[in-house]
Design an enzyme around this catalytic site. Sequence first.
Site, PDB file in Angstrom:
ATOM      1  N   GLU A  53      -5.035  -0.952   7.774  1.00 11.02           N
ATOM      2  CA  GLU A  53      -3.942  -0.448   8.613  1.00 11.02           C
ATOM      3  C   GLU A  53      -4.010  -1.155   9.950  1.00 11.02           C
ATOM      4  O   GLU A  53      -5.075  -1.171  10.600  1.00 11.02           O
ATOM      5  CB  GLU A  53      -4.068   1.055   8.878  1.00 11.02           C
ATOM      6  CG  GLU A  53      -3.794   1.960   7.708  1.00 11.02           C
ATOM      7  CD  GLU A  53      -3.768   3.433   8.135  1.00 11.02           C
ATOM      8  OE1 GLU A  53      -3.486   3.701   9.335  1.00 11.02           O
ATOM      9  OE2 GLU A  53      -4.036   4.285   7.275  1.00 11.02           O
TER      10      GLU A  53
ATOM     11  N   ARG B 149       0.862  -1.184   0.000  1.00 10.71           N
ATOM     12  CA  ARG B 149       0.000   0.000   0.000  1.00 10.71           C
ATOM     13  C   ARG B 149       0.895   1.228   0.000  1.00 10.71           C
ATOM     14  O   ARG B 149       1.893   1.288   0.739  1.00 10.71           O
ATOM     15  CB  ARG B 149      -0.886  -0.013   1.245  1.00 10.71           C
ATOM     16  CG  ARG B 149      -1.800   1.210   1.439  1.00 10.71           C
ATOM     17  CD  ARG B 149      -2.621   0.973   2.698  1.00 10.71           C
ATOM     18  NE  ARG B 149      -3.596   1.999   2.997  1.00 10.71           N
ATOM     19  CZ  ARG B 149      -3.506   2.850   4.023  1.00 10.71           C
ATOM     20  NH1 ARG B 149      -2.454   2.822   4.835  1.00 10.71           N
ATOM     21  NH2 ARG B 149      -4.462   3.726   4.245  1.00 10.71           N
TER      22      ARG B 149
ATOM     23  N   GLU C 113      -9.145   7.251   5.978  1.00 11.85           N
ATOM     24  CA  GLU C 113      -9.828   7.345   7.275  1.00 11.85           C
ATOM     25  C   GLU C 113     -10.852   8.484   7.269  1.00 11.85           C
ATOM     26  O   GLU C 113     -10.766   9.442   8.029  1.00 11.85           O
ATOM     27  CB  GLU C 113      -8.815   7.514   8.404  1.00 11.85           C
ATOM     28  CG  GLU C 113      -7.948   6.279   8.608  1.00 11.85           C
ATOM     29  CD  GLU C 113      -7.034   6.370   9.822  1.00 11.85           C
ATOM     30  OE1 GLU C 113      -6.702   5.319  10.398  1.00 11.85           O
ATOM     31  OE2 GLU C 113      -6.624   7.498  10.192  1.00 11.85           O
TER      32      GLU C 113
END
Length: 350
Positions: free
Chosen positions: A268, A67, A162
């Site tokens: 994550e 990522r 997020e």
Amino acid sequence: MRILRNLVFLCCITAVLVRYLPAQTYAVGADISFLAKCEKDGAVFKENGQPSDVLAMLREHHYNWVRLRVFHDPSVDGDKLPNDLAYTIALAQRAKAQNFHLLLSIHYADGWADPGKQPTPAAWRELKHKQLVQQVFEYSRDVIGSMARAGVMPDMVQVGNEVTAGMLWPDGKLPNNWDNFADLLQAGIRGIDAGRGPFRMPRIMIHIERSGDYDAATWFFDNLIAHHVRFDLIGLSYYPFWHGSIAKLRGNLHDLALRYRRPIIVVETASNWTSMAAAEKKYDFAESPAGQRAFLQAVDAAVRAVPYGLGQGVFWWEPAAEGPLRGRSFFDENGNVLPVISAFDDTSGR
């Protein structure tokens, strides 16, 4: 008529299978966005006492995805982060050369974007909503187009990072601006489609951090779906010192899968191999090298247990890092690799 009934039956069965079967190989991933900066700063990463390429180490230990994040213009951000498009493409080329799949996280900010801050890039701050939507479209198109031309077309793209509280504040800030936020997300998705050229459309992930909070997660995704934002995967951040126990994670993953019937990736996660702030909180695993490895295996087991095969991967955030982040990386203070890297060496029993 019998043939017609059989065809209808087969179509129905196929639809069910497409809905529930995993659409990709399970992602064993790592966000390596700081790697090239660490190497430029002189960091040396070692396995068995010998310097080694971090990507090669990850590949050897069964990692198959990386990522990478990209910022709009990090040169104007006070943190002076390296993650502009040229830097990201160069790192993606290294990863693709070792046959990694690529997840791109577009932050739509000049620096960090997270639930506590979603700053609009400096170049866009005076724009009205419709102009901002157009910029998001054009920027997304140009980022993906540049990566496609460089031979590093992403397999998956996050539109925002997020984004539980929206993005591009104040225009797309939640909870008050759902219509604006949805416009921005949809512009990003359209831009990705416009930039991909002849390549397959990347799978679209929407990423929030409420991995242990079912009520907050469902508030977000229910609203997202009500605003007709089309996406393929749910991405969650899970840090035990912020988001609670493994049991809370496991329960939330299970319930979200049943509610939305979409693939879920813990995109994550990280924990500490040495004593840090988490020592002050209730914590399932020791802050030690062995505890860090056990933590990752527990997160992986929770994702693999998601119903209908909808748990589709785990990404460690920054296995190669410097400074304060070193305490949750894959390497000790001397650059020696820690046991956590072997967490996926044997998944036959999970």
